[in-house]
Enzyme design. Sequence first.
Site, PDB file in Angstrom:
ATOM      1  N   CYS A  48      18.825  96.889   3.780  1.00  0.00           N
ATOM      2  CA  CYS A  48      19.386  95.527   3.795  1.00  0.00           C
ATOM      3  C   CYS A  48      18.314  94.500   4.101  1.00  0.00           C
ATOM      4  CB  CYS A  48      20.500  95.440   4.832  1.00  0.00           C
ATOM      5  SG  CYS A  48      21.732  96.732   4.660  1.00  0.00           S
TER       6      CYS A  48
HETATM    7  C1  BEZ Z   1      20.392 100.955   5.111  1.00  0.00           C
HETATM    8  O1  BEZ Z   1      19.281 100.479   5.253  1.00  0.00           O
HETATM    9  O2  BEZ Z   1      21.389 100.238   5.087  1.00  0.00           O
HETATM   10  C2  BEZ Z   1      20.552 102.427   4.931  1.00  0.00           C
HETATM   11  C3  BEZ Z   1      19.435 103.225   4.866  1.00  0.00           C
HETATM   12  C4  BEZ Z   1      19.591 104.600   4.695  1.00  0.00           C
HETATM   13  C5  BEZ Z   1      20.853 105.143   4.560  1.00  0.00           C
HETATM   14  C6  BEZ Z   1      21.961 104.317   4.635  1.00  0.00           C
HETATM   15  C7  BEZ Z   1      21.812 102.963   4.812  1.00  0.00           C
END
Ligand code: BEZ
Length: 213
Positions: free
Chosen positions: A45
Site C-alpha cells: 500500500c
Molecule cells: C500489503 O502490503 O498490504 C501486503 C503485503 C503482503 C501480503 C499482504 C498484504
Amino acid sequence: MTLRLGDTAPNFQQQSSEGIIDFYEFLGDSWGILFSHPADYTPVCTTELGYTAKLKDEFERRGVKAIALSVDDVESHKGWINDINETQNTTVNFPIIADQDRKVSELYGFLHPNASETTTVRSLVIIDPNKKVRLIITYPASTGRNFNEILRVVDSLQLTDNHKVATPANWQQGEDVVIVPSLQDETELKERFPKGYKAVKPYLRLTPQPDKD
Ligand code: BEZ
C-alpha cells in the site's frame, strides 16, 4: 451491497486525512477513482499510494480526482502519510478516508470476509462525471495494482464517451481504435472519422485515434 457497472456510485460523508469529505462535493464534475487498501503501514500500500501521488499531473490532465480508503483512523493515516512521503519521495496530494465504522466499505463492497475478517480488500472503482460506476477491480492483498493501467482505462472510457470508439486488446495511446458497432450512419462516420476507417470485418472497423493529430 453489491455495486455493479452502470450503478450510481453512492454518496457518503466520512472522516479523512483532509477532514470530513462529502463524496459528491469532493468529486464535483470530475471523474473519480476511489480505491481501498488493506491497512496503513503496509509495504504494498505504501508503494501504491506513493505512485498515485506521483500521477497527480496525469490525473489532472484527464479531469480525475483520486481518493483512497482504509479502515484505519485519521491519526494513523496522517502518520503513515509522512512515511509514504519520505520513502516514496513524493507528497501525498489526495485524501485517505478513515473508514473506521466501515460505512463506505459496506456501501462499495470493499469488505470480503472470506479474504480478511478485519481489513478492506484492494479494490478500485472508476466513477464518471454523471456518478456512474465505470470500472470495478479487486486485487489480492499481496499484489499492488498497476496504476498506469487505470490511466489507460480512463483514456479508453473518455474516448468512448467523446468519440464513439472502443479500444482493442493492449491498446496504448496513439494506436488505432475500433468504431463502436452501434455507429452505422455513413454521414456520421464520415464526420467523426475524416481519416477514414478500415473494415477488417463489418463488425471490426479500425480507425486512427480521433483525438490525435
Ligand atoms: C500489503 O502490503 O498490504 C501486503 C503485503 C503482503 C501480503 C499482504 C498484504
